[in-house]
Design a protein around this motif. Structure first.
Motif: not given
Ligand code: SAH
Length: 232
Positions: A79, A107, A111, A154, A156-157, A172, A226, A228
């Motif tokens: 990432q 995302g 942090g 979790a 994030g969707h 993000t 992306p 995911l």
């Protein structure tokens, strides 16, 4: 891309003379802020937050001397920590001259973006799908005394339904479609800021929820990892 490469080269030149000492100092951070102001960031609250948050604490020590270049840098698990200009632009779009009280970030990554928001908004909720990244980010929030950031491991969707509605949501990572569950968790008048992939190109968009749909502002081309599904 809204950001010219020439700016980056200019900044490298600036840093050359100070190699080895003071690379993570407040002065170095101040130069980054000047640069962001020169490149169109107008909200002084956002610039102040960037001055306050030590970005070098959000990357591996080996990269800390590059933390105040205006560039994205690798973090673990394939990432990246976003480019400061992009963080500033997204934050500015999310505030839009107002004072949101409750923001959801999808995302967490390093942090850093959440830490910037924590200086500007009373309550920050941030969701990350990679457990290891979230653990490291939580440690950083604790060490920096940022107690108004709430974290969750979790996908994030799904957003954070029990805390909805949010005044603003920031994604993000690059989405291919607008996540409908997130749109529903935005209060009327609230803003969703995200990179959206359209015809192979990522555009940074700000969408304001209105009575009967969304008003869209295109903030330019960007490059994000992306969005995911599922957990790691
Ligand atoms: N805001 C971060 C940028 C991190 S890069 C920072 O300031 O450092 C994008 C992050 O989004 C990655 O950590 C990636 O794991 C995460 N991500 C991708 N898809 C996700 C999803 N569906 N839910 C939550 N996080 C996701």
């Amino acid at each position: 891309m809204p950001r010219g490469d020439e700016g980056m080269i200019h900044h490298r030149k600036l840093d050359k003379g100070s190699r080895g000492i003071g690379m993570t100092s407040a002065g170095t951070r101040g130069r980054l802020v000047d640069r962001l102001r020169d490149h169109g960031i107008r909200d002084e609250r956002v610039l102040k937050a960037i001055l306050q948050v030590p970005r070098h604490e959000f990357v591996d020590e080996a990269l800390s001397s590059r933390a105040y270049e205006d560039t994205a840098l690798p973090i673990s698990n394939r990432q990246t920590i976003s480019q400061p200009w992009v963080v500033a632009k997204m934050t500015e779009a999310l505030l839009d001259g107002g004072s949101p009280q409750k923001i959801l970030e999808i995302g967490t990554g390093s942090g850093y973006q959440a830490a910037i928001l924590a200086h500007l908004v009373p309550q920050v909720f941030t969701v990350e799908r990679i457990k290891e990244l979230l653990k490291t980010a939580r440690r950083r929030f604790h060490a920096l005394g940022l107690h108004n950031i709430h974290t969750r491991h979790a996908d994030g969707h799904l957003g954070w339904p029990s805390q909805a509605p949010f005044d603003g949501i920031i994604i993000t990572a690059a989405a291919r479609t607008l996540p409908s569950e997130l749109l529903e968790q935005l209060r009327p008048g609230g803003l969703l800021v995200l990179p959206l992939e359209q015809q192979g190109q990522q555009r940074l968009l700000a969408l304001r929820r209105s009575e009967d749909g969304f008003e869209e502002t295109d903030l330019g081309g960007v490059t994000f990892v992306p969005l995911l599904s599922g957990l790691e």
